[in-house]
Design a protein around this motif. Structure first.
Motif, mmCIF file in Angstrom:
data_model
loop_
_atom_site.group_PDB
_atom_site.id
_atom_site.type_symbol
_atom_site.label_atom_id
_atom_site.label_comp_id
_atom_site.label_asym_id
_atom_site.label_seq_id
_atom_site.Cartn_x
_atom_site.Cartn_y
_atom_site.Cartn_z
ATOM 1 N N UNK B 6 61.220 55.674 -114.637
ATOM 2 C CA UNK B 6 61.388 54.602 -113.660
ATOM 3 C C UNK B 6 62.300 53.488 -114.146
ATOM 4 N N UNK B 7 63.546 53.824 -114.514
ATOM 5 C CA UNK B 7 64.452 52.793 -115.020
ATOM 6 C C UNK B 7 64.952 51.894 -113.892
ATOM 7 N N UNK B 8 65.336 50.690 -114.272
ATOM 8 C CA UNK B 8 65.897 49.796 -113.251
ATOM 9 C C UNK B 8 67.399 50.021 -113.125
ATOM 10 N N UNK B 33 65.266 50.101 -119.270
ATOM 11 C CA UNK B 33 63.897 49.865 -118.816
ATOM 12 C C UNK B 33 63.728 48.457 -118.255
ATOM 13 N N UNK B 34 62.811 48.379 -117.284
ATOM 14 C CA UNK B 34 62.493 47.103 -116.641
ATOM 15 C C UNK B 34 61.874 46.108 -117.610
ATOM 16 N N UNK B 35 62.153 44.824 -117.375
ATOM 17 C CA UNK B 35 61.529 43.740 -118.129
ATOM 18 C C UNK B 35 61.603 43.922 -119.648
ATOM 19 N N UNK B 36 62.705 44.480 -120.075
ATOM 20 C CA UNK B 36 62.949 44.588 -121.510
ATOM 21 C C UNK B 36 64.331 44.006 -121.786
ATOM 22 N N UNK B 37 64.576 43.755 -123.047
ATOM 23 C CA UNK B 37 65.924 43.346 -123.431
ATOM 24 C C UNK B 37 66.589 44.539 -124.105
ATOM 25 N N UNK B 201 60.089 38.130 -116.523
ATOM 26 C CA UNK B 201 60.456 38.244 -115.116
ATOM 27 C C UNK B 201 61.754 39.009 -114.884
ATOM 28 N N UNK B 202 62.558 39.143 -115.892
ATOM 29 C CA UNK B 202 63.876 39.734 -115.672
ATOM 30 C C UNK B 202 64.151 40.867 -116.657
ATOM 31 N N UNK B 203 65.060 41.728 -116.237
ATOM 32 C CA UNK B 203 65.564 42.750 -117.141
ATOM 33 C C UNK B 203 66.882 42.226 -117.697
#
Lengths: 294, 256, 285
Positions: B6-8, B33-37, B201-203
């Motif tokens: 489920x990648x953004x 990936x979501x919500x990761x750096x 909150x952000x990717x």
């Protein structure tokens, strides 16, 4: 929280606006070519017939000669030799005055970038450059025409020189500013005098830029009319005496324009003037381009 | 290479070329990936910025640049979308802080809205400005100077203002192109702390030439070399046990 | 020794500009003293009378000042949409491309055409058109002169503003695009505000050109000594009244013409000064 899309104009409308604006810009920009094409077309169409050998070798006809020729259905006889020689004389003398002074003045400004005197001179150069040509005509009338108590080629030349001077000063300054500072140091390090560094190193290295600036200044004054009306006045014969009234191509156009019988001559004279200026500009541009590559 | 459910953001065989036949980015495939750096590292000229700018469709500002492959955000191929919409869901922060000098701090934060012609009420504007300046930790520093020009701020503050400006549009992904390379260490530190908070909150996808930075803040790291994605893994894994010898050489400082 | 003389020569060449400007102001002022003394400065610039009859001579510059200002500002107004388009075309949309070189060359050629040729074109091509369109009787007047003036100053306004527009940093433009703006929105909200004062200054300098333009205006404005009441009415400009009547004048009339020359000089000097000031401020930021 923020109802983005509902209140913004839709993306497609914004894209439409963007394209519309782009088309408008292109359209308006290309419209500016119309007067140019129109002017050139008008001058070519009406002027080319009059261009022949006598156009360059004979002086402008009198009204009477023109009427006679017209009644006989011929081309108006004669040419603009008096104008061509006059323009030539005045532009050459003006250049002889303005080029050396302008270059030396420009060297001074580029050598003294930040002192008060040179920033004053810089502002005054701008002032002079922005002065209406007719005002230049007025003062040269007082400085040269009145003392000599005659309109003359020399007065016209002084007026043109005053108009060329600021152009040459600024173009010299701008060109010299672009030279690397090490150039001057290298010359001085070899033990050369300041004079020879400027004359043998700086000016030759900047030659292309200076030459372009000079040609553009010449082409700017070649078609000048207003200041010459107040200084050179005009003459009906070829005149080599620079202390006497002299004609120029632009003055002849003005004269033809004001004489209904000679009106046919304006277009050929304008054509001549346009071609002359175009050639000067082309040479200036090609010199500028060549110089930039090196 | 790394698999992410489920990648953004997904790159599928992405190539970018500035001159025909020469790819600055060559066949890159990866999922974010979501919500990761996620950090993209590599020596200069390796194509890391080029890849990042492809996501924001920045390349379209310049003719002659060609992009092939697919870039998906939430399973939608953004290369076939309208660039203006793409740029709003993929926010971008640049190498050098670039607040608009003719606008005040306040106007800079909501610049995304005014540029896009979205009309907001005064209350909505105030809210946006306050939340986003708070988000980047700038509110307390500038709340009394909102109507001053953004260019009066320090470099680090300017960069945080630019982040606030990008966040105000509520992007899906925040792209950062070496955002601290023009800043001093203290300002850099503040931005790094900020990013760690923002990832709730952000990717965030960040291009960096600074290995230390990647190690400090990123969850995943990519190593690019000569336009190719050499290695992509969890940051910890990559830094402790790189799979590719080129990654190892780079991480040990042998080319830079 | 040689160097000293040479340095002196350089300085004198530069100083010559000072002498010319100083001499110019001196000659203009001393030449116009008679007119100002006779009518008073204030009355001279507020009277529209121009009566050369020997026993009841009366001269005032008002109608010429108004003629000059009307034609110049109208010309400026007409030239704005075109020159801003040219500037955006060469400085933004097609910056550095062949197309922009072509457009710049066309504009340069426009700048090279002598004033008198513009006048001829205006007289023989534009004037009949104005007459046909019933815009003014015989086609002369403020409007005709302004249109030709506008074409003449497009090069001055557009080449300088194009430079300022192309100087807007790439960073800022990318910043705006990255927020989803269209090119037009970037131009409106970023490029024009950031080059604004420079663009403004180019228009000021173009206005300065228009104010001093002589021949083309002289040939088209109609040369009547009255205050122009509408766009289609005829009038006269400061430069054209000088060009038309200087040669045949003496005494009080000559002095009045010189006074008009002085006024024209002052107006253009002020306008150019403002323009340069704005530019130097712009360059500092």
């Amino acid at each position: 929280m923020i109802p983005d899309k509902s209140r913004s104009s839709s993306v497609s409308f914004r894209i439409f606006k963007d394209r519309f604006f782009y088309v408008c810009v292109c359209l308006m920009a290309s419209l500016t070519a119309i007067p140019l094409i129109w002017i050139i077309w008008e001058v070519l169409k009406k002027g080319y017939r009059q261009i022949n050998l006598s156009f360059f070798t004979e002086v402008a006809p009198t009204t009477l000669e023109a009427i006679k020729a017209k009644n006989a259905g011929d081309l108006i006889p004669g040419g603009i030799a008096n104008g061509i020689t006059g323009t030539l004389i005045m532009v050459v003398i003006a250049s002889l005055i303005a080029i050396p002074i302008g270059i030396l003045g420009g060297v001074y400004l580029s050598e003294h970038r930040n002192n008060r005197f040179s920033s004053l001179i810089r502002s005054l150069t701008d002032l002079l450059q922005g002065t209406p040509s007719i005002v230049v005509g007025i003062i040269v009338y007082f400085w040269v025409v009145k003392p000599l108590s005659s309109y003359s080629a020399v007065a016209g030349s002084v007026a043109l020189a005053i108009m060329m001077l600021p152009l040459i000063i600024r173009s010299t300054e701008e060109t010299l500013k672009m030279l690397p500072g090490t150039l001057k140091e290298a010359g001085l390090a070899l033990g050369a005098s300041y004079t020879s560094v400027v004359l043998r190193v700086l000016i030759p290295s900047a030659f292309g830029g200076l030459f372009t600036g000079i040609l553009l200044a010449v082409s700017r004054v070649t078609g000048e009319t207003a200041p010459l009306m107040l200084t050179a006045l005009g003459a009906s014969a070829v005149n080599w005496d620079i202390t006497r009234p002299t004609s120029s191509v632009s003055l002849l156009i003005w004269q033809f324009y004001n004489d209904p019988n000679l009106v046919d001559m304006i277009w050929s004279s304008s054509l001549f003037l346009l071609v002359l200026i175009l050639i000067l500009n082309i040479i200036a541009k090609s010199v500028a381009n060549k110089w930039r590559i090196q | 290479m790394l698999h992410i459910d489920n990648p953004i953001l997904e790159f599928k065989d992405v190539s970018v070329s500035y001159t025909p036949g020469k790819n600055a980015v060559n066949q890159v495939s990866a999922s974010i990936e979501r919500n990761k750096i996620t950090a993209i590292m590599g020596p200069s000229g390796c194509g890391k910025s080029t890849l990042l700018r492809a996501v924001n469709r920045m390349h379209e500002l310049y003719p002659d640049i060609r992009i092939t492959g697919e870039i998906l955000i939430d399973n939608q191929n953004i290369l076939t979308m309208n660039p203006m919409e793409v740029r709003r869901i993929a926010g971008m922060v640049f190498q050098r802080p670039n607040p608009f000098p003719t606008m005040s701090i306040y106007e800079n934060v909501i610049a995304g809205y005014s540029l896009n012609g979205i009309r907001l009420s005064k209350k909505e504007k105030d809210e946006l400005v306050e939340t986003n300046l708070k988000n980047v930790g700038l509110w307390d520093e500038v709340k009394d100077a909102l109507l001053k020009k953004g260019t009066f701020l320090s470099g680090g503050q300017q960069q945080r203002l630019c982040i606030a400006r990008a966040l105000a549009l509520k992007p899906e992904v925040l792209l950062m192109d070496e955002p601290t390379s023009a800043l001093d260490p203290i300002a850099t530190n503040r931005i790094e702390e900020l990013l760690l908070e923002l990832k709730k909150d952000y990717t965030i996808v960040i291009v960096t030439h600074n290995m230390g930075q990647a190690a400090r803040i990123s969850d995943y790291s990519m190593f690019m070399y000569l336009g190719q994605l050499v290695e992509y893994d969890e940051t910890q894994v990559m830094f402790t046990n790189p799979a590719d010898s080129r990654t190892e050489e780079y991480l040990s400082g042998q080319f830079g | 020794m040689k160097d000293k003389i040479f340095r002196l020569l350089l300085m004198l060449s530069a100083a010559l500009v000072l002498f010319i400007c100083g001499g110019m102001v001196y000659s203009l002022v001393s030449g116009s003293l008679e007119a100002f003394g006779h009518f008073g400065f204030f009355k001279f610039i507020t009277t529209a009378e121009w009566n050369p009859r020997p026993d009841q001579e009366e001269y005032g510059a008002l109608s010429f000042i108004i003629g000059t200002l009307m034609t110049s500002f109208l010309a400026l107004l007409f030239c704005i949409p075109f020159s801003i388009s040219v500037a955006l075309f060469t400085g933004e949309y097609f910056r550095g491309s062949k197309l922009s070189v072509i457009v710049s060359s066309v504009i340069e050629l426009l700048a090279g055409i002598p004033s008198i040729v513009y006048g001829l074109w205006g007289f023989y091509a534009l004037r009949p058109l104005m007459e046909q369109l019933n815009l003014s009787t015989q086609g002369f007047g403020i409007l005709t002169a302004s249109i030709v003036l506008a074409i003449m100053i497009i090069p001055y306004a557009s080449s300088l503003s194009s430079e300022f527009i192309s100087m807007v940093p790439k960073d800022l433009k990318e910043g705006a695009y990255s927020l989803g703006a269209t090119r037009m929105e970037v131009i409106r909200h970023v490029i024009l505000p950031n080059s604004g004062s420079g663009v403004f200054a180019s228009y000021i300098l173009a206005l300065g050109r228009a104010l001093g333009e002589t021949m083309a205006v002289t040939m088209l404005i109609g040369n009547t000594e009255n205050i122009p009441r509408s766009l289609s009415s005829t009038g006269n400009s400061m430069a054209s009244i000088i060009a038309n009547q200087f040669g045949e004048s003496d005494g009080l009339k000559l002095s009045s013409l010189i006074a008009i020359g002085l006024l024209l000089f002052m107006i253009t000097a002020v306008i150019n000064f403002i323009g340069k000031l704005v530019i130097s401020k712009f360059n500092k930021v």
